[in-house]
Design an enzyme around this catalytic site. Structure first.
Site, PDB file in Angstrom:
ATOM      1  N   GLU A 162      -6.888 -15.340  -8.985  1.00 44.94           N
ATOM      2  CA  GLU A 162      -5.881 -15.536 -10.036  1.00 44.94           C
ATOM      3  C   GLU A 162      -6.293 -14.824 -11.328  1.00 44.94           C
ATOM      4  O   GLU A 162      -6.373 -15.428 -12.407  1.00 44.94           O
ATOM      5  CB  GLU A 162      -5.627 -17.017 -10.287  1.00 44.94           C
ATOM      6  CG  GLU A 162      -4.995 -17.728  -9.111  1.00 44.94           C
ATOM      7  CD  GLU A 162      -4.639 -19.178  -9.389  1.00 44.94           C
ATOM      8  OE1 GLU A 162      -3.770 -19.716  -8.688  1.00 44.94           O
ATOM      9  OE2 GLU A 162      -5.244 -19.774 -10.305  1.00 44.94           O
ATOM     10  N   GLU A 319      -1.723 -19.330  -1.945  1.00 48.35           N
ATOM     11  CA  GLU A 319      -1.842 -20.739  -2.341  1.00 48.35           C
ATOM     12  C   GLU A 319      -0.470 -21.327  -2.595  1.00 48.35           C
ATOM     13  O   GLU A 319       0.388 -20.684  -3.213  1.00 48.35           O
ATOM     14  CB  GLU A 319      -2.638 -20.891  -3.642  1.00 48.35           C
ATOM     15  CG  GLU A 319      -4.113 -20.629  -3.571  1.00 48.35           C
ATOM     16  CD  GLU A 319      -4.779 -20.924  -4.920  1.00 48.35           C
ATOM     17  OE1 GLU A 319      -4.228 -21.753  -5.694  1.00 48.35           O
ATOM     18  OE2 GLU A 319      -5.828 -20.328  -5.211  1.00 48.35           O
ATOM     19  N   TRP A 327      -2.141 -30.803 -12.333  1.00 52.30           N
ATOM     20  CA  TRP A 327      -2.172 -30.243 -13.681  1.00 52.30           C
ATOM     21  C   TRP A 327      -0.861 -30.401 -14.437  1.00 52.30           C
ATOM     22  O   TRP A 327      -0.736 -29.907 -15.560  1.00 52.30           O
ATOM     23  CB  TRP A 327      -2.561 -28.764 -13.621  1.00 52.30           C
ATOM     24  CG  TRP A 327      -1.901 -27.989 -12.521  1.00 52.30           C
ATOM     25  CD1 TRP A 327      -2.401 -27.749 -11.271  1.00 52.30           C
ATOM     26  CD2 TRP A 327      -0.610 -27.369 -12.548  1.00 52.30           C
ATOM     27  NE1 TRP A 327      -1.520 -27.006 -10.521  1.00 52.30           N
ATOM     28  CE2 TRP A 327      -0.404 -26.755 -11.282  1.00 52.30           C
ATOM     29  CE3 TRP A 327       0.396 -27.261 -13.517  1.00 52.30           C
ATOM     30  CZ2 TRP A 327       0.757 -26.054 -10.965  1.00 52.30           C
ATOM     31  CZ3 TRP A 327       1.553 -26.565 -13.200  1.00 52.30           C
ATOM     32  CH2 TRP A 327       1.731 -25.967 -11.942  1.00 52.30           C
TER      33      TRP A 327
END
Length: 692
Positions: A162, A319, A327
């Protein structure tokens, strides 16, 4: 390429030459004692897992100190996975530097715009432009590549993780030096930079390159072109880092494909992924649903955009979540059927791999409440049963592997530079949401049952009969000419408020808005009319709107324009009833031969656009491919290969939906009732039609 990673690749884990969809997760065995690993392999086999990403956050375990290395545990993991017939997408482990490195070299830590150091304690605490960090990271990459170059489990390399998620904008001295170097390449001379940045304003003219800084905390709004260039530079700096790791991997393992996981989702906008795609062997993406009235539309939109970035070629869903994340302010669990539907919607839009974060739910750490394939409850759980069910479905869909997206007749243009520039400060409104406007058009098309592709300006735009370019704010002269040619050649362009306003330097095109598109659209706007939050302007659709919608009144929000029409070829499709520009045009269309150019001057939202779009689509002779009863309830996506077409029918509702009139060999999902295919609530069916 992805469909062959597990089979035909020379380092594949087995000899089965049959292409298939990849299925798995991030696997973090270093979080668990060794006795758990064997059970992991058994459960992976039960679930149908055939690929995992390993080593993503393992730097501190692999390299406990600067001159100390520990690969023994990773050797064991790689061997166990290979013995279990599971391929490895091996990460370079550079995503999170270990404490020994940041202690010895705190100069690698990022700095915020206000001068604060971003300290260790989370992840991605490194500067993309730090030569010290790069030296240590590439040393690790080289060690990894040399050790596992010939390991039979290795099927792909996973660069970092990421990139830019938490460190895209760094304002350190390293970044300042790299920014100046980037600007020298872009502008060659200080005169060129001063012109592009408009430094005659506010006495900002530079007389030496060393005077130039990133847009750090300032007394007022920083120079807008400086801000835009810093966004471009920051994306490029991460891209250059990606190249550096990739080049080491290609030097040592030229036959092993390299990828990195993008984050095409929600508000992640700092990285221009359209510009990055050519740097890797196949595109990968991470996506997480954020609860919102358009959340499943956003999932489809993002998956569609990833396919556009990938040029329609298959890509890798690296993912997503089996259920809740950790989160968000409130982390909602997925309902029955959503795990499979969310996953298969990505496949419908071109994913040849479906992977989750992560395999086994963590017992400690910041993401311990993030769902996984094996939850805290263990394998005797609804989540794991859904996981194994999806594994069976993906095996049924093996024929889809390697197929590409079939182009739609409608394209939605998504432009990173317009996204960056349109949302900067000192604009007519701070409420503009570029991505939301694009999503609104996509949602309206879904409601009408019309397939659309989400593409970047790099795509072959002539492919599409209707091209929708919402808030295309940055329009260089070359793009204006391209869109004009598109329309003159019979294409139907639709654009919106705040489009065509500036060039690549964020300089306003003079003579009236919409600037570079003014002549093409045949209108002139002297002044913007942004609306206060909560204010609306009623819009009445005109006689050119079909299906009985003429006279329908809808509400515009966010923006209005004072439009003047002088061109006799311009038709007014809607007028304002209220607001600052009552009685003036709200939506116009100019006809150019067989093509047309339409301008929508306010935000109509999905409902308002659903009333307007039929007129725009009918003019281009574009309609739905779904039967009447399924429109708005079912999403249709199509993939194809030499063997045929694969129709993905995704139930967008919580009720059963019959889909009459579509024929094909059923590969998975759906049930037949009286000769009609019926989709279960939140269900997905896939039909294979012969090639024509």
């Amino acid at each position: 390429m992805i469909s062959t990673l597990l089979s035909q690749h020379p380092h594949g884990p087995d000899g089965d030459p049959t292409p298939r969809l990849a299925y798995g997760a991030d696997y973090n065995p270093e979080q668990w004692p060794r006795e758990v690993w064997q059970d992991d392999i058994r459960l992976m086999q039960e679930a149908g897992v055939n690929i995992v990403s390993v080593g993503i956050f393992s730097w501190a375990r692999i390299q406990p100190a600067e001159d100390e290395w520990d690969f023994a545990w990773l050797d064991d993991v790689m061997d166990l996975l290979h013995a279990g017939g599971i391929g490895v997408d091996l990460a370079t482990a550079t995503a999170s530097p270990p404490p020994w490195l940041t202690t010895a070299h705190p100069e690698i830590l990022p700095v915020t715009a206000s001068g604060e150091t971003v300290w260790p304690g989370a992840r991605q605490h490194w500067r993309p432009t730090s030569p010290v960090f790069r030296a240590h990271a590439l040393r690790l990459v080289r060690k990894m590549a040399e050790r596992y170059a010939h390991h039979p489990a290795l099927v792909a390399w996973h660069v970092s993780n990421e990139l830019g998620c938490h460190n895209v904008y760094d304002f350190s001295d390293d970044a300042a030096r790299a920014f100046r170097d980037w600007l020298r390449v872009r502008y060659s001379t200080l005169d060129g930079l001063n012109h592009a940045w408009g430094t005659a304003f506010w006495s900002q003219r530079y007389s030496d390159w060393e005077q130039i800084l990133p847009p750090r905390l300032a007394a007022s709004h920083p120079n807008p072109t400086q801000q835009l260039d810093f966004k471009r530079f920051s994306s490029d700096a991460l891209k250059e880092y990606l190249r550096a790791e990739r080049d080491v991997l290609r030097e040592i393992t030229p036959d092993v494909p390299v990828t990195t996981n993008f984050m095409v989702m929600g508000g992640t906008k700092g990285m221009n992924y359209a510009d990055w795609a050519d740097e890797i062997d196949f595109v990968s993406n991470d996506h997480y649903v954020v609860p919102d009235p358009q959340d499943r539309d956003e999932l489809s939109f993002s998956a569609n955009l990833v396919s556009g970035i990938s040029g329609g070629r298959p890509w890798f869903l690296m993912e997503h979540s089996t259920s809740a994340v950790n989160w968000q302010p409130v982390n909602v669990a997925k309902r029955p059927g959503e795990l499979a539907r969310d996953s298969l919607l990505h496949v419908a839009h071109g994913a040849d791999a479906v992977c989750f974060f992560q395999w086994r739910q963590s017992a400690a750490g910041a993401e311990k409440y993030h769902s996984a394939m094996v939850p805290h409850a263990g394998s005797d759980s609804d989540v794991f049963r859904a996981v194994t069910g999806l594994g069976r479905t993906l095996r049924e869909l093996a024929p889809v592997a390697g197929s590409t997206r079939e182009p739609a007749r409608v394209g939605i243009v998504f432009d990173w530079e317009s996204w960056w520039a349109s949302e900067q400060d000192s604009h007519p409104t701070s409420l503009l949401d570029y991505r939301r406007e694009a999503l609104d058009w996509y949602s309206a098309l879904l409601a009408l049952g019309v397939r659309a592709d989400v593409v970047t300006p790099r795509a072959d735009l002539d492919t599409y009969q209707v091209l929708i370019a919402p808030v295309l704010h940055v329009v260089p002269a070359a793009l204006a000419k391209q869109l004009t040619r598109y329309t003159e050649n019979g294409g139907h362009l639709v654009t919106t408020y705040f489009s065509g306003v500036v060039d690549e330097n964020d300089h306003v095109w003079l003579g009236g808005y919409p600037g570079a598109l003014r002549e093409l659209l045949g209108i002139r706007v002297e002044e913007f009319g942004p609306l206060l939050d909560g204010d609306t302007a009623d819009v009445r659709l005109g006689d050119g709107v079909p299906d009985g919608a003429a006279g329908r009144v809808t509400s515009g929000t966010l923006w209005t324009d004072r439009i003047s029409v002088d061109d006799p070829e311009v038709e007014v499709l809607a007028r304002y009833l209220t607001g600052p520009f009552a009685d003036r045009p709200a939506v116009t269309r100019r006809t150019l031969g067989r093509g047309s150019a339409t301008y929508v001057s306010t935000r109509l939202g999905p409902d308002g656009l659903s009333g307007l779009l039929p007129a725009l689509l009918a003019h281009a002779e574009v309609g739905s491919e779904l039967p009447d009863g399924a429109r708005g309830k079912v999403e249709l996506a199509v993939r194809r290969d030499a063997a045929g077409r694969y129709l993905f029918l995704v139930n967008r509702t919580d009720e059963p939906v019959p889909v009459a009139g579509l024929t094909g060999e059923p590969l998975t999902g759906g049930a037949e009732e009286d000769g009609t295919l019926v989709l279960s609530p939140r269900g997905v069916a896939v039909l294979r039609q012969p090639a024509t």
